[in-house]
Motif scaffolding. Structure first.
Motif, short mmCIF file in Angstrom:
data_model
loop_
_atom_site.label_atom_id
_atom_site.label_comp_id
_atom_site.label_asym_id
_atom_site.label_seq_id
_atom_site.Cartn_x
_atom_site.Cartn_y
_atom_site.Cartn_z
N VAL A 1 -0.11 3.09 7.72
CA VAL A 1 0.77 3.71 8.74
C VAL A 1 0.59 3.01 10.08
O VAL A 1 1.57 2.72 10.77
CB VAL A 1 0.48 5.23 8.85
N ASP A 2 -0.66 2.70 10.43
CA ASP A 2 -0.92 1.98 11.69
C ASP A 2 -0.24 0.61 11.69
O ASP A 2 0.34 0.18 12.69
CB ASP A 2 -2.43 1.80 11.92
N LEU A 3 -0.32 -0.08 10.54
CA LEU A 3 0.29 -1.40 10.41
C LEU A 3 1.81 -1.33 10.59
O LEU A 3 2.39 -2.12 11.33
CB LEU A 3 -0.04 -1.99 9.03
N ILE A 4 2.44 -0.36 9.94
CA ILE A 4 3.90 -0.21 10.03
C ILE A 4 4.32 0.09 11.46
O ILE A 4 5.26 -0.51 11.99
CB ILE A 4 4.38 0.91 9.07
N ILE A 5 3.62 1.02 12.12
CA ILE A 5 3.99 1.40 13.49
C ILE A 5 3.77 0.24 14.45
O ILE A 5 4.61 -0.02 15.33
CB ILE A 5 3.21 2.66 13.93
N ASN A 6 2.65 -0.47 14.29
CA ASN A 6 2.38 -1.61 15.19
C ASN A 6 3.44 -2.70 15.06
O ASN A 6 3.92 -3.24 16.05
CB ASN A 6 1.00 -2.20 14.89
N TYR A 7 3.81 -3.01 13.82
CA TYR A 7 4.85 -4.03 13.60
C TYR A 7 6.20 -3.57 14.14
O TYR A 7 6.94 -4.36 14.74
CB TYR A 7 4.95 -4.39 12.11
N ALA A 8 6.52 -2.30 13.91
CA ALA A 8 7.80 -1.77 14.42
C ALA A 8 7.84 -1.84 15.93
O ALA A 8 8.86 -2.21 16.52
CB ALA A 8 7.98 -0.33 13.95
N TYR A 9 6.73 -1.53 16.58
CA TYR A 9 6.66 -1.57 18.04
C TYR A 9 6.82 -3.00 18.55
O TYR A 9 7.60 -3.26 19.47
CB TYR A 9 5.32 -0.99 18.50
N GLU A 10 6.11 -3.94 17.91
CA GLU A 10 6.20 -5.35 18.33
C GLU A 10 7.59 -5.92 18.08
O GLU A 10 8.06 -6.78 18.81
CB GLU A 10 5.14 -6.18 17.61
N ASP A 11 8.26 -5.43 17.02
CA ASP A 11 9.61 -5.88 16.70
C ASP A 11 10.67 -5.24 17.61
O ASP A 11 11.84 -5.57 17.50
CB ASP A 11 9.96 -5.52 15.25
N LYS A 12 10.24 -4.29 18.46
CA LYS A 12 11.16 -3.52 19.30
C LYS A 12 12.17 -2.74 18.45
O LYS A 12 13.35 -2.60 18.79
CB LYS A 12 11.90 -4.41 20.31
N ALA A 13 11.68 -2.24 17.31
CA ALA A 13 12.53 -1.43 16.44
C ALA A 13 12.77 -0.07 17.09
O ALA A 13 11.87 0.50 17.70
CB ALA A 13 11.85 -1.24 15.08
N SER A 14 13.99 0.44 16.95
CA SER A 14 14.28 1.78 17.46
C SER A 14 13.91 2.85 16.43
O SER A 14 13.56 3.97 16.78
CB SER A 14 15.75 1.91 17.84
N ASP A 15 14.00 2.50 15.13
CA ASP A 15 13.73 3.45 14.06
C ASP A 15 13.04 2.75 12.90
O ASP A 15 13.25 1.55 12.66
CB ASP A 15 15.04 4.07 13.53
N VAL A 16 12.24 3.52 12.17
CA VAL A 16 11.61 3.05 10.93
C VAL A 16 12.05 3.99 9.81
O VAL A 16 11.90 5.20 9.93
CB VAL A 16 10.07 3.07 11.04
N HIS A 17 12.60 3.43 8.73
CA HIS A 17 13.01 4.21 7.56
C HIS A 17 12.02 3.95 6.44
O HIS A 17 11.81 2.79 6.05
CB HIS A 17 14.42 3.80 7.10
N ILE A 18 11.41 5.01 5.91
CA ILE A 18 10.48 4.91 4.78
C ILE A 18 11.17 5.59 3.61
O ILE A 18 11.26 6.82 3.55
CB ILE A 18 9.13 5.56 5.12
N GLU A 19 11.69 4.78 2.66
CA GLU A 19 12.61 5.27 1.65
C GLU A 19 12.04 5.11 0.23
O GLU A 19 11.88 3.98 -0.25
CB GLU A 19 13.94 4.51 1.74
N PRO A 20 11.74 6.23 -0.44
CA PRO A 20 11.26 6.13 -1.83
C PRO A 20 12.40 5.73 -2.77
O PRO A 20 13.51 6.26 -2.68
CB PRO A 20 10.77 7.55 -2.13
N GLU A 21 12.12 4.75 -3.64
CA GLU A 21 13.10 4.33 -4.65
C GLU A 21 12.48 4.57 -6.02
O GLU A 21 11.36 5.08 -6.14
CB GLU A 21 13.48 2.87 -4.44
N GLU A 22 13.20 4.19 -7.07
CA GLU A 22 12.73 4.51 -8.42
C GLU A 22 11.37 3.90 -8.73
O GLU A 22 10.49 4.54 -9.27
CB GLU A 22 13.76 4.04 -9.45
N LYS A 23 11.18 2.61 -8.35
CA LYS A 23 9.95 1.92 -8.70
C LYS A 23 9.07 1.58 -7.50
O LYS A 23 7.88 1.35 -7.65
CB LYS A 23 10.27 0.63 -9.46
N ASP A 24 9.68 1.50 -6.31
CA ASP A 24 8.93 1.09 -5.11
C ASP A 24 9.31 2.01 -3.94
O ASP A 24 10.15 2.89 -4.06
CB ASP A 24 9.28 -0.35 -4.73
N THR A 25 8.68 1.73 -2.79
CA THR A 25 9.09 2.35 -1.53
C THR A 25 9.51 1.23 -0.59
O THR A 25 8.80 0.24 -0.44
CB THR A 25 7.93 3.16 -0.91
#
Length: 551
Positions: free
Chosen positions: A164-188
């Motif tokens: 979770v820390d890794l995802i948030i840090n990368y999103a912040y550095e990328d200047k992302a406005s939103d992060v979508h965490i989407e479960p799929e049939e075999k992966d997320t």
């Protein structure tokens, strides 16, 4: 700060950027708000971050470098480990027989210069660069998220906290406005919204999904035993740059619980109106509107068009110790020291209308209403503007002129609209061409004329049969999109005497627009074509946001 405040003041006066009286006022504002003069100068659109760097570099007789406009060899960039480069705010950008050229936010940092001299055995030549420029380049040369995750996974089992820390840090550095965490049939699938567009960033094994969901629920103080109902919450993450507020939305979908994180970063909103892309002519009109002690300044456009960011930029200019500024917002997207900011709350009946009534009993000079949504809010806002308050707000309309009949639709009398509105700013956000993969293309005037009136083409490109425009070829830096960063297209409508007459006569928006254009208003299409001409954005991007058919 690289130079003393006295040296900075001397430079400002010497270059005739301000006179002594105005400079003295800004020094006092900096003192009262417990900040530095540099921040005040940039926030209030007195000078850009880059131009301030050039002035400082000239004074110190150290060369200035704009890293975003050059290509840095990978082996040169890696001379300084990324972790140290981030901490010390340095980037090596060139190497030749004379030595290694080093961009530095603080060229007086002799410790890092000595360290690199010993490590490489070469001469280190310091250059000045802005912190923002250095941060952007460090982001550009960073490993991508999937690669970092795979390396982490290869070394050991990854904990939910680390992930979770890794995802948030990368999103912040990328200047992302939103992060979508989407479960799929075999992966997320993890997707970031960058410059308004969603990009696939990371694929996780499905067995990690529930751990990520639980970690985010714990941080947001949501129920970890509830999996079949939507939940909303918020969390705060401590980062080196700031304490980042994040809104959390969780909904159950077929494959599991989907999470959307909205990053409410004040760091990304530290823009002046000039940074946002407004022209000098339009900036003067906007300034005339908010310099009045009463009346309304309206920002219009669809959701996600940057309206609130523009209003915040104006509020930072108006924010001085001798005025009381109070806001009512949904939500308070980021906090500004010196402002009294109120968050709406439906559960306690704290709406825009009820909150605005309460604000007017708080002796305000300036009021910001997050959005005028209904007749009640519109009526109170107009009355506040009539009784000596400066009111700033946003409306959902397609262009500047449409805001006027929209207010009358909300049962505000036309003569009151004419009396209170000072200026209307309509805007859209366009993506900027990536500087790292910018390339030119030729297009004929006849091809342009298929979608744009010939008079408009000649106005911007004269009678040239072949027109050179630019686009991004796509590279790692821009996730192969050809675009990196965004700025605004603006249409600024000043309420002149003639336009006031048209409002009172209940003229429709087309008539008002024609009158405004005859008085010198630049439409969003005109503003966009000027930005195409200056190689800031692409023709397709301007067509997309101004609703003209793409070529």
């Amino acid at each position: 700060m690289l130079i003393t405040e006295e040296q900075l003041k001397s430079l400002i006066l010497k270059n005739k950027i301000l006179d002594e009286k105005k400079l003295g006022e800004l020094v006092q504002i900096a003192k009262d708000s417990k900040t530095d003069l540099v921040s005040v100068l940039v926030e209030k659109d007195i000078i850009s971050d880059e131009n301030l760097g050039v002035l400082t570099a000239d004074f110190l007789k150290i060369p200035f470098i704009i890293l975003s406009k050059i290509s840095i060899p990978e082996d040169v960039f890696r001379i300084v480990p990324e972790r140290i480069a981030r901490k010390q705010k340095v980037v090596p950008f060139s190497r030749d027989a004379n030595g290694i050229k080093l961009a530095m936010a603080n060229p007086k940092n002799t410790e890092i210069i000595d360290l690199l001299t010993k490590k490489t055995g070469e001469k280190i030549i310091p250059y000045i660069s802005t912190e923002r420029d250095i941060d952007n380049v460090l982001y550009i040369y960073r490993k991508d998220l999937q690669e970092t995750f795979n390396e982490l996974l290869a070394k050991k089992s990854v904990s939910a906290t680390e992930l979770v820390d890794l995802i948030i840090n990368y999103a912040y550095e990328d200047k992302a406005s939103d992060v979508h965490i989407e479960p799929e049939e075999k992966d997320t699938l993890i997707r970031f919204r960058l410059d308004g567009v969603l990009h696939d960033m990371l694929t996780l094994p499905k067995n990690l999904h529930d751990q990520v969901v639980t970690r985010i629920k714990v941080l947001s103080r949501l129920r970890t035993d509830e999996h079949l109902s939507p939940q909303d919450g918020k969390l705060r993450v401590k980062l080196p740059e700031e304490d980042l507020d994040i809104r959390v939305s969780i909904v159950p979908i077929v494959e599991g619980e989907k999470i959307v994180l909205r990053l409410l970063s004040s760091h990304f909103r530290q823009f002046s109106l000039i940074d946002l892309g407004i022209s000098e002519k339009d900036l003067e009109k906007v300034t005339n509107g908010f310099k009045k002690s009463y009346g309304m300044v309206l920002s219009t456009g669809p959701t996600g068009s940057g309206k609130t960011t523009s209003i915040y930029a104006i509020l930072k200019i108006l924010n001085t110790r001798n005025v009381n500024i109070t806001t009512i917002e949904d939500p308070v997207e980021y906090r500004i020291a010196g402002l009294n900011q109120i968050q709406t709350n439906v559960k306690t009946n704290l709406t825009f209308a009820s909150g605005l009534r309460s604000i007017l009993r708080q002796d305000p000079n300036i009021v910001f209403v997050g959005e005028i949504r209904d007749s009640e809010t519109a009526g109170i806002a107009v009355n506040a503007a009539l009784t000596g308050h400066l009111v700033l707000s946003t409306l959902h309309t397609n262009d500047a002129a449409t805001a006027l009949p929209r207010l009358t639709d909300m049962k505000v009398e036309p003569f009151l609209v004419a009396s209170t509105v000072n200026v209307i700013i309509a805007q859209r956000l366009i993506r900027k061409i990536c500087e790292m993969c910018k390339t030119s293309v030729n297009i004929t005037q006849s091809e342009l004329a298929a979608n744009i009136p010939i008079e408009t083409i000649k106005k911007h490109f004269e009678n040239n049969k072949d027109i050179r425009i630019y686009k991004g070829a796509g590279c790692k830096v821009c996730h192969n999109s050809g675009y990196s960063g965004r700025l605004g297209l603006f249409e600024v409508l000043e309420i002149s005497k003639e336009i006031k007459k048209l409002i009172i006569d209940k003229s429709d928006s087309d008539v008002i627009t024609r009158q405004a254009i005859s008085e010198g208003m630049t439409t969003m299409l005109d503003d966009g074509l000027e930005k195409v001409k200056k190689s800031v954005t692409t023709l397709e991007e301007v067509m997309r946001v101004t609703k003209v058919e793409t070529l």
